[in-house]
Every structure is written in structure tokens, then in C-alpha cells.
Design a protein around this motif. Structure first.
Motif, PDB file in Angstrom:
ATOM      1  N   ASN A 167       0.840  -1.199   0.000  1.00 19.58           N
ATOM      2  CA  ASN A 167       0.000   0.000   0.000  1.00 19.58           C
ATOM      3  C   ASN A 167       0.876   1.250   0.000  1.00 19.58           C
ATOM      4  O   ASN A 167       1.720   1.426   0.865  1.00 19.58           O
ATOM      5  CB  ASN A 167      -0.910   0.010   1.227  1.00 19.58           C
ATOM      6  N   GLY A 168       0.657   2.117  -0.995  1.00 17.51           N
ATOM      7  CA  GLY A 168       1.468   3.330  -1.114  1.00 17.51           C
ATOM      8  C   GLY A 168       2.696   3.161  -1.981  1.00 17.51           C
ATOM      9  O   GLY A 168       3.475   4.110  -2.150  1.00 17.51           O
ATOM     10  N   TYR A 169       2.874   1.962  -2.553  1.00 14.98           N
ATOM     11  CA  TYR A 169       4.035   1.748  -3.435  1.00 14.98           C
ATOM     12  C   TYR A 169       3.820   2.520  -4.743  1.00 14.98           C
ATOM     13  O   TYR A 169       2.759   2.437  -5.366  1.00 14.98           O
ATOM     14  CB  TYR A 169       4.208   0.257  -3.723  1.00 14.98           C
ATOM     15  N   VAL A 170       4.832   3.281  -5.138  1.00 10.55           N
ATOM     16  CA  VAL A 170       4.723   4.107  -6.337  1.00 10.55           C
ATOM     17  C   VAL A 170       5.109   3.286  -7.563  1.00 10.55           C
ATOM     18  O   VAL A 170       6.261   2.895  -7.730  1.00 10.55           O
ATOM     19  CB  VAL A 170       5.622   5.363  -6.231  1.00 10.55           C
ATOM     20  N   LEU A 171       4.108   3.021  -8.395  1.00  8.01           N
ATOM     21  CA  LEU A 171       4.305   2.249  -9.623  1.00  8.01           C
ATOM     22  C   LEU A 171       3.999   3.143 -10.817  1.00  8.01           C
ATOM     23  O   LEU A 171       2.880   3.633 -10.957  1.00  8.01           O
ATOM     24  CB  LEU A 171       3.391   1.013  -9.617  1.00  8.01           C
ATOM     25  N   GLU A 184       5.033   6.173 -11.268  1.00 10.05           N
ATOM     26  CA  GLU A 184       4.810   7.513 -10.737  1.00 10.05           C
ATOM     27  C   GLU A 184       3.423   7.715 -10.124  1.00 10.05           C
ATOM     28  O   GLU A 184       2.993   8.846  -9.889  1.00 10.05           O
ATOM     29  CB  GLU A 184       5.055   8.579 -11.827  1.00 10.05           C
ATOM     30  N   LYS A 185       2.712   6.611  -9.862  1.00 10.44           N
ATOM     31  CA  LYS A 185       1.412   6.712  -9.191  1.00 10.44           C
ATOM     32  C   LYS A 185       1.389   5.752  -8.003  1.00 10.44           C
ATOM     33  O   LYS A 185       1.706   4.568  -8.146  1.00 10.44           O
ATOM     34  CB  LYS A 185       0.267   6.373 -10.156  1.00 10.44           C
ATOM     35  N   PRO A 186       1.021   6.248  -6.812  1.00  7.12           N
ATOM     36  CA  PRO A 186       0.985   5.356  -5.644  1.00  7.12           C
ATOM     37  C   PRO A 186      -0.230   4.425  -5.677  1.00  7.12           C
ATOM     38  O   PRO A 186      -1.356   4.869  -5.925  1.00  7.12           O
ATOM     39  CB  PRO A 186       0.901   6.333  -4.470  1.00  7.12           C
ATOM     40  N   MET A 187       0.007   3.156  -5.437  1.00  7.58           N
ATOM     41  CA  MET A 187      -1.077   2.178  -5.425  1.00  7.58           C
ATOM     42  C   MET A 187      -1.847   2.276  -4.104  1.00  7.58           C
ATOM     43  O   MET A 187      -1.253   2.464  -3.047  1.00  7.58           O
ATOM     44  CB  MET A 187      -0.540   0.753  -5.570  1.00  7.58           C
ATOM     45  N   VAL A 188      -3.145   2.133  -4.188  1.00  4.94           N
ATOM     46  CA  VAL A 188      -3.985   2.046  -3.002  1.00  4.94           C
ATOM     47  C   VAL A 188      -4.428   0.586  -2.882  1.00  4.94           C
ATOM     48  O   VAL A 188      -5.124   0.065  -3.759  1.00  4.94           O
ATOM     49  CB  VAL A 188      -5.215   2.973  -3.101  1.00  4.94           C
ATOM     50  N   VAL A 189      -4.004  -0.060  -1.808  1.00 11.54           N
ATOM     51  CA  VAL A 189      -4.282  -1.492  -1.635  1.00 11.54           C
ATOM     52  C   VAL A 189      -5.209  -1.689  -0.447  1.00 11.54           C
ATOM     53  O   VAL A 189      -4.942  -1.210   0.661  1.00 11.54           O
ATOM     54  CB  VAL A 189      -2.975  -2.292  -1.428  1.00 11.54           C
TER      55      VAL A 189
END
Length: 212
Positions: A182-186, A188-193
């Protein structure tokens, strides 16, 4: 007159007759002692430095023990290199303070724990292989059961575009994935998990009709 006067003694000569040639045995022994002395000094010096490093002499906190490093290394060693490492996950993940600056994390709720996770705010160029690279680390691919349970459904069209559902082997793996990804930037966009919402059983509706 009060003090006793010392008696004058004549100068005596003491002579030592030493030959200039030192016996070979003495010379070898002296060299050995010198080498042993140096080696003992360096051993003591190295032991002192090592003791300071381990106990944290002159520091507020002692240096981290090798056991902690070995635990994280062992955990990463168990994960195949084809998947992301823990270090890379932590390196490219937003902190809590940074997450608060993004509207996508506003009113964030992890949801009820289950074996499926829901991912949103994915970039356009994200593909299934990218999600497998991240979430595949929580699956034991040597186990046929876990391998079959691992499922990725990436939405590329319609209103669900930029979202994905990922099935993991168990609730524990899903909880770990949520915590670490959660919050990992993939791209240039942070994932919401979050935990995926489980569909409500249709039994409830039938029961309601029967009651009527």
C-alpha cells in the motif's frame, strides 16, 4: 659538625667484556619475540575495535546485531529474484505523512481481512506482469495449491479502468501484501491497496422473500 661527613671513596671502574658477535640462537629468539609481540598487539587492537562496534561505545544506540540483518536477508533469499525485494518495496513506498497529501488515501480503510486484495489508482501502462512482479512475492510457486490460488484481474476498460483484484493463497499473505504494498509508487502513481469486498450471499434476499 652536626652531620656525619661521607667518607671519600675512590672511583671504581666496572668493565664488561662482550663480544660483538651475537650467537645465532639468541638473535633468532629475539626476532621471534619481536614478531610475537607485534602480532599480540594487533590482535588486541582488532579485538578492541570489534568490541566497540558491537557494544556501541560512544554511541547512543549500539550497532544493529548481525542476527537482525540475517533474518531480513534470509527472508529475501527465500523469495525468487523474479519478484520484487523487500528493500525495493520500502524504498519506493510512500510514508504515512506523504500519503496524507494524496486525495486517493483520504478516508482510507483497509477493509475486512480476506484472501483477496483490491488495488486502485493504477497507471495506464501497468500490466499484469507488473502486478505479478510485486504480489508474486507472497506466493509459494513450488506449491501447486498456492500457485493455482494466485489470480490477477486487471481492469483496462470502462469505469473499472486502473483497478485490479488479486487473489492470494490465504488471509495472512493478503494482509502482508496490503501492509507492504500500500502506497508503493508504480509508474509515478501510488497504489492504493485494500482488502477486496466479499460479495454478499444471495441467500439473504431469498430469506427475505420467504418471510414475506
Amino acid at each position: 659538625d652536626v652531620f656525619e661527613q661521607p667518607q671519600h671513596v675512590g672511583h671504581k671502574k666496572i668493565e664488561f667484556h662482550i663480544s660483538s658477535d651475537i650467537p645465532a640462537v639468541l638473535q633468532i629468539n629475539s626476532e621471534k619475540e619481536e614478531k610475537n609481540g607485534k602480532s599480540l598487539f594487533f590482535k588486541y587492537l582488532c579485538a578492541t575495535v570489534e568490541e566497540i562496534n558491537n557494544t556501541g561505545f560512544g554511541r547512543i544506540f549500539p550497532a544493529p546485531s548481525s542476527n537482525d540483518k540475517m533474518e531480513t536477508e534470509e527472508e529475501d533469499d527465500e523469495i525468487p529474484s523474479e519478484f520484487i525485494s523487500r528493500k525495493d518495496l520500502e524504498k519506493n513506498r510512500l510514508s504515512r505523512e506523504e500519503m496524507e497529501k494524496f486525495s486517493v488515501f483520504k478516508n482510507y480503510e483497509p477493509g475486512d481481512p480476506n484472501c483477496r486484495v483490491y488495488v486502485k489508482n493504477l497507471a495506464k501502462q501497468v500490466q499484469e506482469k507488473d502486478l505479478k512482479f510485486i504480489f508474486g512475492r507472497y506466493v509459494d510457486f513450488q506449491s501447486e495449491v498456492e500457485r493455482n490460488m494466485f489470480d490477477i484481474r486487471l481492469m483496462k476498460e470502462g469505469r473499472m479502468k486502473g483497478q485490479a483484484f488479486i487473489g492470494l493463497p490465504n488471509e495472512k499473505a493478503a494482509a502482508k501484501a496490503l501492509k507492504e504494498a500500500n502506497g508503493y509508487v508504480l509508474f509515478e502513481k501510488p497504489m492504493v491497496v485494500q482488502f477486496a469486498r466479499s460479495a454478499r450471499p444471495k441467500q439473504d434476499a431469498n430469506d427475505g422473500k420467504r418471510k414475506k
